[in-house]
Design a protein around this motif. Sequence first.
Motif, PDB file in Angstrom:
ATOM      1  N   VAL A  93       0.844  -1.185   0.000  1.00 45.07           N
ATOM      2  CA  VAL A  93       0.000   0.000   0.000  1.00 45.07           C
ATOM      3  C   VAL A  93       0.879   1.235   0.000  1.00 45.07           C
ATOM      4  O   VAL A  93       1.858   1.321   0.739  1.00 45.07           O
ATOM      5  N   ALA A  94       0.546   2.197  -0.841  1.00 49.30           N
ATOM      6  CA  ALA A  94       1.327   3.427  -0.890  1.00 49.30           C
ATOM      7  C   ALA A  94       1.144   4.204   0.401  1.00 49.30           C
ATOM      8  O   ALA A  94       0.100   4.131   1.044  1.00 49.30           O
ATOM      9  N   PRO A  95       2.144   4.942   0.842  1.00 44.24           N
ATOM     10  CA  PRO A  95       2.042   5.697   2.089  1.00 44.24           C
ATOM     11  C   PRO A  95       0.956   6.755   2.021  1.00 44.24           C
ATOM     12  O   PRO A  95       0.708   7.339   0.982  1.00 44.24           O
ATOM     13  N   LEU A  96       0.323   7.009   3.167  1.00 39.60           N
ATOM     14  CA  LEU A  96      -0.726   8.009   3.244  1.00 39.60           C
ATOM     15  C   LEU A  96      -0.110   9.397   3.267  1.00 39.60           C
ATOM     16  O   LEU A  96       0.940   9.619   3.861  1.00 39.60           O
ATOM     17  N   GLY A  97      -0.791  10.339   2.651  1.00 39.62           N
ATOM     18  CA  GLY A  97      -0.248  11.678   2.506  1.00 39.62           C
ATOM     19  C   GLY A  97       0.054  12.373   3.813  1.00 39.62           C
ATOM     20  O   GLY A  97       1.014  13.130   3.917  1.00 39.62           O
ATOM     21  N   TRP A 162     -11.576   7.671  21.877  1.00 36.52           N
ATOM     22  CA  TRP A 162     -12.346   7.789  20.650  1.00 36.52           C
ATOM     23  C   TRP A 162     -11.563   7.341  19.419  1.00 36.52           C
ATOM     24  O   TRP A 162     -10.376   7.613  19.278  1.00 36.52           O
ATOM     25  N   LEU A 163     -12.268   6.684  18.537  1.00 32.36           N
ATOM     26  CA  LEU A 163     -11.741   6.320  17.227  1.00 32.36           C
ATOM     27  C   LEU A 163     -12.273   7.331  16.222  1.00 32.36           C
ATOM     28  O   LEU A 163     -13.467   7.620  16.196  1.00 32.36           O
ATOM     29  N   HIS A 164     -11.395   7.874  15.381  1.00 29.18           N
ATOM     30  CA  HIS A 164     -11.851   8.866  14.415  1.00 29.18           C
ATOM     31  C   HIS A 164     -10.869   9.003  13.265  1.00 29.18           C
ATOM     32  O   HIS A 164      -9.822   8.338  13.233  1.00 29.18           O
ATOM     33  N   ARG A 165     -11.211   9.858  12.346  1.00 31.73           N
ATOM     34  CA  ARG A 165     -10.406  10.109  11.161  1.00 31.73           C
ATOM     35  C   ARG A 165      -8.940  10.371  11.536  1.00 31.73           C
ATOM     36  O   ARG A 165      -8.643  11.152  12.444  1.00 31.73           O
ATOM     37  N   GLY A 166      -8.025   9.694  10.821  1.00 32.42           N
ATOM     38  CA  GLY A 166      -6.607   9.887  11.069  1.00 32.42           C
ATOM     39  C   GLY A 166      -5.976   8.801  11.919  1.00 32.42           C
ATOM     40  O   GLY A 166      -4.756   8.764  12.056  1.00 32.42           O
ATOM     41  N   HIS A 167      -6.786   7.914  12.489  1.00 33.46           N
ATOM     42  CA  HIS A 167      -6.246   6.889  13.372  1.00 33.46           C
ATOM     43  C   HIS A 167      -5.749   5.645  12.647  1.00 33.46           C
ATOM     44  O   HIS A 167      -4.897   4.937  13.174  1.00 33.46           O
ATOM     45  N   LEU A 168      -6.311   5.339  11.493  1.00 30.49           N
ATOM     46  CA  LEU A 168      -5.993   4.053  10.877  1.00 30.49           C
ATOM     47  C   LEU A 168      -4.886   4.153   9.842  1.00 30.49           C
ATOM     48  O   LEU A 168      -5.114   3.962   8.646  1.00 30.49           O
ATOM     49  N   SER A 169      -3.675   4.435  10.286  1.00 29.52           N
ATOM     50  CA  SER A 169      -2.515   4.236   9.426  1.00 29.52           C
ATOM     51  C   SER A 169      -2.357   2.727   9.248  1.00 29.52           C
ATOM     52  O   SER A 169      -2.939   1.930   9.996  1.00 29.52           O
ATOM     53  N   ILE A 170      -1.563   2.333   8.278  1.00 31.08           N
ATOM     54  CA  ILE A 170      -1.365   0.895   8.073  1.00 31.08           C
ATOM     55  C   ILE A 170      -0.702   0.277   9.295  1.00 31.08           C
ATOM     56  O   ILE A 170      -1.029  -0.845   9.686  1.00 31.08           O
ATOM     57  N   ARG A 171       0.201   0.999   9.914  1.00 32.29           N
ATOM     58  CA  ARG A 171       0.869   0.467  11.103  1.00 32.29           C
ATOM     59  C   ARG A 171      -0.142   0.221  12.230  1.00 32.29           C
ATOM     60  O   ARG A 171      -0.092  -0.793  12.921  1.00 32.29           O
ATOM     61  N   GLU A 172      -1.047   1.163  12.440  1.00 32.46           N
ATOM     62  CA  GLU A 172      -2.061   0.966  13.467  1.00 32.46           C
ATOM     63  C   GLU A 172      -3.004  -0.174  13.098  1.00 32.46           C
ATOM     64  O   GLU A 172      -3.431  -0.940  13.956  1.00 32.46           O
ATOM     65  N   ASN A 191      -9.722  -1.656   4.003  1.00 31.19           N
ATOM     66  CA  ASN A 191     -10.530  -0.648   3.314  1.00 31.19           C
ATOM     67  C   ASN A 191     -11.976  -0.624   3.788  1.00 31.19           C
ATOM     68  O   ASN A 191     -12.622   0.421   3.773  1.00 31.19           O
ATOM     69  N   ASP A 192     -12.502  -1.787   4.216  1.00 32.65           N
ATOM     70  CA  ASP A 192     -13.886  -1.849   4.689  1.00 32.65           C
ATOM     71  C   ASP A 192     -14.075  -1.025   5.957  1.00 32.65           C
ATOM     72  O   ASP A 192     -15.137  -0.418   6.167  1.00 32.65           O
ATOM     73  N   VAL A 193     -13.056  -1.024   6.813  1.00 36.70           N
ATOM     74  CA  VAL A 193     -13.147  -0.289   8.073  1.00 36.70           C
ATOM     75  C   VAL A 193     -12.711   1.161   7.893  1.00 36.70           C
ATOM     76  O   VAL A 193     -13.362   2.086   8.371  1.00 36.70           O
ATOM     77  N   LYS A 194     -11.614   1.374   7.195  1.00 37.18           N
ATOM     78  CA  LYS A 194     -11.060   2.711   7.061  1.00 37.18           C
ATOM     79  C   LYS A 194     -12.024   3.673   6.363  1.00 37.18           C
ATOM     80  O   LYS A 194     -12.101   4.863   6.708  1.00 37.18           O
ATOM     81  N   SER A 195     -12.771   3.180   5.388  1.00 43.36           N
ATOM     82  CA  SER A 195     -13.708   4.050   4.675  1.00 43.36           C
ATOM     83  C   SER A 195     -14.746   4.630   5.623  1.00 43.36           C
ATOM     84  O   SER A 195     -15.245   5.743   5.423  1.00 43.36           O
ATOM     85  N   ALA A 196     -15.087   3.879   6.680  1.00 40.99           N
ATOM     86  CA  ALA A 196     -16.034   4.378   7.677  1.00 40.99           C
ATOM     87  C   ALA A 196     -15.341   5.281   8.688  1.00 40.99           C
ATOM     88  O   ALA A 196     -15.851   6.351   9.032  1.00 40.99           O
ATOM     89  N   VAL A 197     -14.176   4.868   9.167  1.00 43.08           N
ATOM     90  CA  VAL A 197     -13.458   5.651  10.170  1.00 43.08           C
ATOM     91  C   VAL A 197     -13.113   7.033   9.641  1.00 43.08           C
ATOM     92  O   VAL A 197     -13.155   8.027  10.377  1.00 43.08           O
ATOM     93  N   ASP A 198     -12.803   7.126   8.361  1.00 43.41           N
ATOM     94  CA  ASP A 198     -12.450   8.422   7.764  1.00 43.41           C
ATOM     95  C   ASP A 198     -13.622   9.403   7.748  1.00 43.41           C
ATOM     96  O   ASP A 198     -13.432  10.595   7.513  1.00 43.41           O
ATOM     97  N   LEU A 199     -14.829   8.912   7.998  1.00 42.56           N
ATOM     98  CA  LEU A 199     -16.005   9.789   8.050  1.00 42.56           C
ATOM     99  C   LEU A 199     -16.229  10.363   9.448  1.00 42.56           C
ATOM    100  O   LEU A 199     -17.003  11.302   9.617  1.00 42.56           O
TER     101      LEU A 199
END
Length: 453
Positions: A93-97, A162-172, A191-199
């Motif tokens: 997976v490419a690194p997140l920005g 709290w779990l929220h946007r920005g928490h799910l790096s690949i390492r986490e 991707n199934d989880v991250k798409s929701a967490v990013d909201l």
Amino acid sequence: MQKVLPLIVSLFCCVFFYVVIWNRIQGTWTGSKELYNVVLKSAFIWRDRHETTEHVTPATRTHTLSLSSRNTIKSAVKEHVLDSLHHVKSHQVAPLGNQNLTDSVTILPVLYRKDFEKLPEWDFEDIYMRNNEERHPVCSKFLQKSEDEEFQAAIVPDIQLWLHRGHLSIREWNRLSHFNNPFGFMEYKYNDVKSAVDLIPKPKSTQLLPVPERAHDGCIRCAVVGTGGILSGSRKGKEIDSHHYVFRMNGAITKGFEEDVGNKTSVYVHTSYALVQSVYNLNPYGFRGAPNDEGIKYVLIPEGLRDFEWVQGLFQKNIVKKGDFKGIWPLRFYGRQIDKEKFYVLHPDFLRYIRNRFLRSNNLNEEYWHIYRPTNGAFTLFLALHTCDIVNVYGFITADYHKYFNYYFDQGVKTSVVFFINHDYNLEIQTWKKLHDSGIIHLYQRKEDLKET
């Protein structure tokens, strides 16, 4: 044939060198378990654990709040599972920005619950995300100042709630994918989880509830109200509503039962399943959806993938497109409108911390280990302990539960409490009593309170 023969020889050489070089390390044969541990501890998972929106520091491993002698659960990893892990191609997976990474990160292969005979305990089992925005209350009765040494050894005041946007790096993700739900993301796809967490927006404040202006001593007083039948006929309604804040969960019916349970709700804790089932099962009692008091905060316990599918539907104001709740419109369960800033999702680390340090059941040693988790009420109570200074608890199970209805809204024929295998009710009975006896909470126990009056 002349063209095919060199190809066959080349393939044979590739296979030969793969076996010799890959498996033979420093003159010794390395099994799949050792290879997995090498991957697990490598820098691409653990390097710089501060790459999140909060300050992250490893927790010091401390004692749990033990209520009986329990053997420490050791890792139970099947060799054939580890073999399968290392024969699966890793997905690059490419690194997140927003992570400022210089290299790509590898998602670990999926772990499956069925491949573990009991709870697998990893070296990082008792390490949790921490938050540097910890509360600094002035209340002299602040619960975390308790003189109970066992409680002090177990509590993590700055645990990430709290779990929220920005928490799910690949390492986490790689770390949390080792734990079964709701304590992590075992068996799920990133991707199934991250798409929701990013909201999920990052809360403006890590503190769920502010100190009220009328609290001259700086103390936040909270009531946590369960649905236990012990409240039927208790006449505790006014007392409950006199608190600064009231936590409720699941089928939080108040209309018609105000005298016993009050009618104020400040924080409503639930899973998507609990809310949907409560609406369907308790409709005859007038329960149409989550409470919608002015200023109410909603807290979701992410017990499974369906909760992340629920979050997507809720925040996008759409029907759920797949999974258990396909075709359901989540927004209607919250009065057709919701303020995202007042909707919180508990972090899996917080849920695992409660299980590990306060409600570690012997059921985790059994083959059905993966279905055990504390009740929604238990998570709510500990959320209150990490939010409030003074916590009074009503409608929770006590040792004499058999004397009362299952729920305070039961009418007519007395119903019995059912001890489902996914919870350890006896452990919770002991824990609530221990917290009460230690002065950490005040637990409403009908026999005791009736004597007082």
